[in-house]
Design a protein around this motif. Structure first.
Motif, mmCIF file in Angstrom:
data_model
loop_
_atom_site.group_PDB
_atom_site.id
_atom_site.type_symbol
_atom_site.label_atom_id
_atom_site.label_comp_id
_atom_site.label_asym_id
_atom_site.label_seq_id
_atom_site.Cartn_x
_atom_site.Cartn_y
_atom_site.Cartn_z
ATOM 1 N N GLN A 1 0.694 -1.294 0.059
ATOM 2 C CA GLN A 1 0.050 -0.047 0.040
ATOM 3 C C GLN A 1 1.130 1.325 0.026
ATOM 4 O O GLN A 1 2.026 1.297 0.690
ATOM 5 C CB GLN A 1 -0.982 -0.096 1.235
ATOM 6 N N VAL A 2 0.518 2.400 -0.785
ATOM 7 C CA VAL A 2 1.177 3.452 -0.669
ATOM 8 C C VAL A 2 0.292 4.469 0.011
ATOM 9 O O VAL A 2 -1.030 4.528 -0.206
ATOM 10 C CB VAL A 2 1.569 3.925 -2.288
ATOM 11 N N MET A 3 0.742 5.631 0.421
ATOM 12 C CA MET A 3 -0.024 6.549 1.026
ATOM 13 C C MET A 3 -0.324 7.792 0.068
ATOM 14 O O MET A 3 0.677 8.221 -0.523
ATOM 15 C CB MET A 3 0.877 7.323 2.166
ATOM 16 N N HIS A 4 -1.479 7.947 -0.291
ATOM 17 C CA HIS A 4 -1.814 8.933 -1.784
ATOM 18 C C HIS A 4 -3.047 9.793 -1.016
ATOM 19 O O HIS A 4 -3.929 9.389 -0.599
ATOM 20 C CB HIS A 4 -2.243 7.997 -2.801
ATOM 21 N N ASN A 5 -2.345 11.085 -1.075
ATOM 22 C CA ASN A 5 -3.682 12.248 -0.550
ATOM 23 C C ASN A 5 -4.122 11.687 0.921
ATOM 24 O O ASN A 5 -5.428 11.644 1.099
ATOM 25 C CB ASN A 5 -4.766 12.319 -1.520
ATOM 26 N N GLY A 6 -3.499 11.329 1.627
ATOM 27 C CA GLY A 6 -3.804 10.878 3.086
ATOM 28 C C GLY A 6 -4.406 9.763 3.473
ATOM 29 O O GLY A 6 -4.781 9.533 4.328
ATOM 30 N N GLN A 7 -4.558 8.898 2.241
ATOM 31 C CA GLN A 7 -5.154 7.817 2.434
ATOM 32 C C GLN A 7 -4.239 6.531 1.883
ATOM 33 O O GLN A 7 -3.453 6.711 0.949
ATOM 34 C CB GLN A 7 -6.417 7.631 1.759
ATOM 35 N N TRP A 8 -4.219 5.411 2.590
ATOM 36 C CA TRP A 8 -3.716 3.989 2.143
ATOM 37 C C TRP A 8 -4.426 3.702 0.889
ATOM 38 O O TRP A 8 -5.403 3.260 0.924
ATOM 39 C CB TRP A 8 -3.517 3.101 3.052
ATOM 40 N N VAL A 9 -3.733 3.389 -0.332
ATOM 41 C CA VAL A 9 -4.144 2.836 -1.545
ATOM 42 C C VAL A 9 -3.243 1.554 -1.644
ATOM 43 O O VAL A 9 -1.984 1.560 -1.682
ATOM 44 C CB VAL A 9 -4.072 3.862 -2.551
ATOM 45 N N THR A 10 -3.843 0.574 -2.249
ATOM 46 C CA THR A 10 -3.353 -0.593 -2.366
ATOM 47 C C THR A 10 -2.734 -0.618 -3.712
ATOM 48 O O THR A 10 -3.347 -0.383 -4.897
ATOM 49 C CB THR A 10 -4.428 -1.849 -2.354
ATOM 50 N N ALA A 11 -1.272 -0.980 -4.035
ATOM 51 C CA ALA A 11 -0.840 -0.969 -5.380
ATOM 52 C C ALA A 11 -0.900 -2.178 -5.825
ATOM 53 O O ALA A 11 -0.250 -3.132 -5.415
ATOM 54 C CB ALA A 11 0.453 -0.460 -4.994
ATOM 55 N N VAL B 1 17.884 15.286 -2.971
ATOM 56 C CA VAL B 1 18.761 15.632 -4.025
ATOM 57 C C VAL B 1 17.549 16.564 -4.849
ATOM 58 O O VAL B 1 18.271 17.352 -5.475
ATOM 59 C CB VAL B 1 19.309 14.406 -4.812
ATOM 60 N N SER B 2 16.480 16.165 -4.817
ATOM 61 C CA SER B 2 15.492 17.119 -5.635
ATOM 62 C C SER B 2 14.954 18.393 -4.874
ATOM 63 O O SER B 2 14.038 18.872 -5.363
ATOM 64 C CB SER B 2 14.502 16.095 -6.391
ATOM 65 N N ASN B 3 15.576 18.341 -3.768
ATOM 66 C CA ASN B 3 15.116 19.399 -2.859
ATOM 67 C C ASN B 3 13.505 19.552 -2.649
ATOM 68 O O ASN B 3 13.016 20.336 -2.499
ATOM 69 C CB ASN B 3 15.383 20.708 -3.234
ATOM 70 N N GLY B 4 13.104 18.220 -2.398
ATOM 71 C CA GLY B 4 11.652 17.899 -2.012
ATOM 72 C C GLY B 4 10.786 18.020 -3.247
ATOM 73 O O GLY B 4 9.395 17.518 -3.137
ATOM 74 N N ARG B 5 11.139 17.832 -4.473
ATOM 75 C CA ARG B 5 10.335 18.086 -5.568
ATOM 76 C C ARG B 5 9.750 16.562 -5.911
ATOM 77 O O ARG B 5 8.579 16.467 -6.030
ATOM 78 C CB ARG B 5 10.899 18.209 -6.958
ATOM 79 N N TYR B 6 10.549 15.661 -5.463
ATOM 80 C CA TYR B 6 10.192 14.248 -5.612
ATOM 81 C C TYR B 6 10.093 13.887 -4.231
ATOM 82 O O TYR B 6 11.054 13.816 -3.403
ATOM 83 C CB TYR B 6 11.223 13.289 -6.531
ATOM 84 N N LYS B 7 8.797 13.282 -3.915
ATOM 85 C CA LYS B 7 8.634 12.947 -2.400
ATOM 86 C C LYS B 7 9.023 11.401 -2.188
ATOM 87 O O LYS B 7 8.586 10.493 -3.237
ATOM 88 C CB LYS B 7 7.423 13.207 -1.633
ATOM 89 N N ALA B 8 9.928 11.017 -1.224
ATOM 90 C CA ALA B 8 9.787 9.597 -0.850
ATOM 91 C C ALA B 8 8.461 8.994 -0.448
ATOM 92 O O ALA B 8 7.696 9.752 0.150
ATOM 93 C CB ALA B 8 10.869 9.457 0.130
ATOM 94 N N VAL B 9 8.083 8.069 -1.472
ATOM 95 C CA VAL B 9 6.679 7.690 -0.810
ATOM 96 C C VAL B 9 6.753 6.551 0.259
ATOM 97 O O VAL B 9 7.495 5.675 0.418
ATOM 98 C CB VAL B 9 6.373 6.591 -2.238
ATOM 99 N N LEU B 10 5.534 7.036 0.852
ATOM 100 C CA LEU B 10 5.251 6.316 2.098
ATOM 101 C C LEU B 10 4.559 5.166 1.754
ATOM 102 O O LEU B 10 3.602 5.099 1.106
ATOM 103 C CB LEU B 10 4.664 7.135 3.261
#
Ligand SMILES: O=C(O)CCC(=O)C(=O)O
Ligand SMILES: [Fe+2]
Length: 157
Positions: A24-34, A52-61
């Motif tokens: 599952q990945v966190m998307h818009n505050g909700q857990w979504v099954t991948a 390295v991207s200064n926050g442009r690419y977020k590490a996926v929770l």
């Protein structure tokens, strides 16, 4: 196998699942099954890419849940910089960002040890390098490995 919510410490993670749901990945505050598509690879963004991207690419929770009855297998390959590389935001990205440099530089080995030695807790490991309050400008930001070394960071503190 299940694993609690976290982001991966590297740049990218390649993930190949055997077809049984669980990731599952966190998307818009909700857990979504991948859902694993047959023959597909998942590519997850990691903490070093966020730095390295200064926050442009977020590490996926993400997390993985187990279901009774079905055996879930997942093959994970982490892609990261060499262990002694000091990872810091790309200067041009920080210069073009109204918030300036969002992360301090850190040796990947130190970051990894810090993340592994702390309790797996969402994306908390990133806080060790996050610039908070005292936003650094690109001119005053440590931007070389020697300055990053003297930042006072200790992986065990
Ligand atoms: O079980 C999975 O698919 C995820 C594993 C994972 O997130 C990890 O090893 O970092
Ligand atoms: Fe992971």
């Amino acid at each position: 196998m299940g694993i609690s919510a976290h982001s991966d410490h590297g740049l990218l993670t390649l993930l190949f699942q055997n077809g049984v749901d669980g990731l599952q990945v966190m998307h818009n505050g909700q857990w979504v099954t991948a859902k694993p598509l047959p023959g597909s690879l998942f590519i997850l963004t990691g903490d070093q890419l966020e730095i390295v991207s200064n926050g442009r690419y977020k590490a996926v929770l993400h997390r993985a849940l187990v279901h009774g009855g079905q055996t879930r297998m997942s093959f994970v390959s982490l892609v990261g910089p060499c262990l002694d590389a000091v990872v810091e935001p790309v200067l041009e990205l920080a210069q073009n960002d109204p918030q300036g440099m969002k992360f301090r530089g850190i040796r990947y080995r130190d970051y990894m040890e810090h993340q592994q030695s702390s309790k797996m807790n969402t994306k908390a490991a990133l806080d060790i390098v996050r610039v908070q309050g005292d936003i650094l400008t690109c001119e005053s930001t440590p931007n070389s490995s020697t300055e990053a070394d003297s930042s006072g960071y200790s992986p065990t503190s």
